[in-house]
Design a protein around this motif. Structure first.
Motif, short mmCIF file in Angstrom:
data_model
loop_
_atom_site.label_atom_id
_atom_site.label_comp_id
_atom_site.label_asym_id
_atom_site.label_seq_id
_atom_site.Cartn_x
_atom_site.Cartn_y
_atom_site.Cartn_z
N TYR A 74 0.81 -1.21 0.00
CA TYR A 74 0.00 0.00 0.00
C TYR A 74 0.84 1.27 0.00
O TYR A 74 0.39 2.32 -0.41
CB TYR A 74 -0.96 0.01 1.20
CG TYR A 74 -2.23 0.76 0.92
CD1 TYR A 74 -3.30 0.13 0.31
CD2 TYR A 74 -2.37 2.10 1.24
CE1 TYR A 74 -4.48 0.81 0.04
CE2 TYR A 74 -3.53 2.79 0.98
CZ TYR A 74 -4.58 2.13 0.37
OH TYR A 74 -5.74 2.82 0.09
N CYS A 85 -7.41 -3.62 1.64
CA CYS A 85 -7.38 -4.61 0.56
C CYS A 85 -8.67 -4.46 -0.24
O CYS A 85 -9.72 -4.94 0.17
CB CYS A 85 -7.25 -6.01 1.17
SG CYS A 85 -7.24 -7.35 -0.02
N ALA A 120 -2.03 -9.23 -0.05
CA ALA A 120 -3.00 -8.58 -0.92
C ALA A 120 -3.32 -7.13 -0.57
O ALA A 120 -4.32 -6.60 -1.03
CB ALA A 120 -4.29 -9.41 -0.93
N GLU A 121 -2.48 -6.49 0.19
CA GLU A 121 -2.74 -5.11 0.59
C GLU A 121 -2.70 -4.19 -0.63
O GLU A 121 -1.74 -4.21 -1.40
CB GLU A 121 -1.68 -4.69 1.60
CG GLU A 121 -1.87 -3.31 2.16
CD GLU A 121 -0.78 -2.94 3.15
OE1 GLU A 121 -0.96 -1.94 3.85
OE2 GLU A 121 0.25 -3.63 3.22
N ALA A 153 -4.27 -10.38 4.31
CA ALA A 153 -4.67 -8.97 4.25
C ALA A 153 -4.23 -8.33 5.57
O ALA A 153 -4.72 -8.70 6.63
CB ALA A 153 -6.18 -8.83 4.08
N ILE A 201 -11.39 -5.10 3.98
CA ILE A 201 -11.42 -5.82 2.71
C ILE A 201 -12.74 -5.53 2.00
O ILE A 201 -13.81 -5.70 2.58
CB ILE A 201 -11.29 -7.34 2.94
CG1 ILE A 201 -10.03 -7.64 3.76
CG2 ILE A 201 -11.30 -8.10 1.63
CD1 ILE A 201 -10.04 -9.01 4.43
N ASN A 260 -7.22 -6.54 -5.57
CA ASN A 260 -6.45 -7.14 -4.48
C ASN A 260 -7.36 -8.04 -3.63
O ASN A 260 -6.95 -9.12 -3.22
CB ASN A 260 -5.80 -6.05 -3.63
CG ASN A 260 -4.85 -5.20 -4.44
OD1 ASN A 260 -5.26 -4.57 -5.41
ND2 ASN A 260 -3.59 -5.18 -4.08
#
Length: 158
Positions: free
Chosen positions: A5, A79, A38-39, A75, A101, A83
């Motif tokens: 990120y 996210c 998956a950030e 995560a 998320i 992502n």
């Protein structure tokens, strides 16, 4: 594979997808497990790496889906969008406290006319743990890296 990120909000550009696709090809060829950090904010609307409008002719999502090896998704922050799709395609998902998320981030929520919302409020971790979309929770990054033996890692309803 990692999206960060702190680098362009962890967004996915065409060149990054090419690199990810290469990694997934190696994993598929050699039967290797894949860990997805998956950030990030999903697609990059201002991507200038490719001359298409949306760049949706990607193979990344299909390549991850076809993998026969273990896919673990983590995560540990915000996210969103693509992502979150990558996270959701994993066999085991881990959420670190404070993760949020959602298939759309704050900008998409606001553009849809639903008002301004803080990133942390889009898809709080407790909602995904309760629904089963996230399998495991970790208190922090140190706990995550020590899992499964860490006592503060919790199993979500299983």
């Amino acid at each position: 594979m990692a999206y960060d990120y702190s680098v362009l909000a962890g967004t996915q550009g065409v060149t990054g997808h090419r690199k990810t696709d290469r990694l997934l090809d190696v994993a598929a060829r050699d039967g290797l497990p894949v860990v997805v950090f998956a950030e990030g904010g999903g697609g990059r609307p201002s991507d200038t790496d490719h001359p298409t409008v949306a760049g949706l002719e990607l193979t990344t999502f299909a390549s991850l889906a076809r993998l026969r090896s273990l896919r673990v998704g983590i995560a540990a922050g915000y996210c969103f969008a693509g992502n979150a799709a990558l996270l959701g395609m994993c066999d085991v998902t881990i959420g670190v406290a404070g993760a949020s998320i959602g298939m759309g981030g704050p900008a998409m929520v606001e553009a849809a006319g639903l008002g301004a919302v803080a990133p942390r409020d889009v898809g709080p971790l407790h909602v995904h743990l309760a629904s089963g979309a996230v399998d495991l929770a970790a208190a922090d990054d140190a706990t995550r890296s020590a899992w499964p033996g860490a006592s503060s890692a919790t199993r979500a309803g299983r």
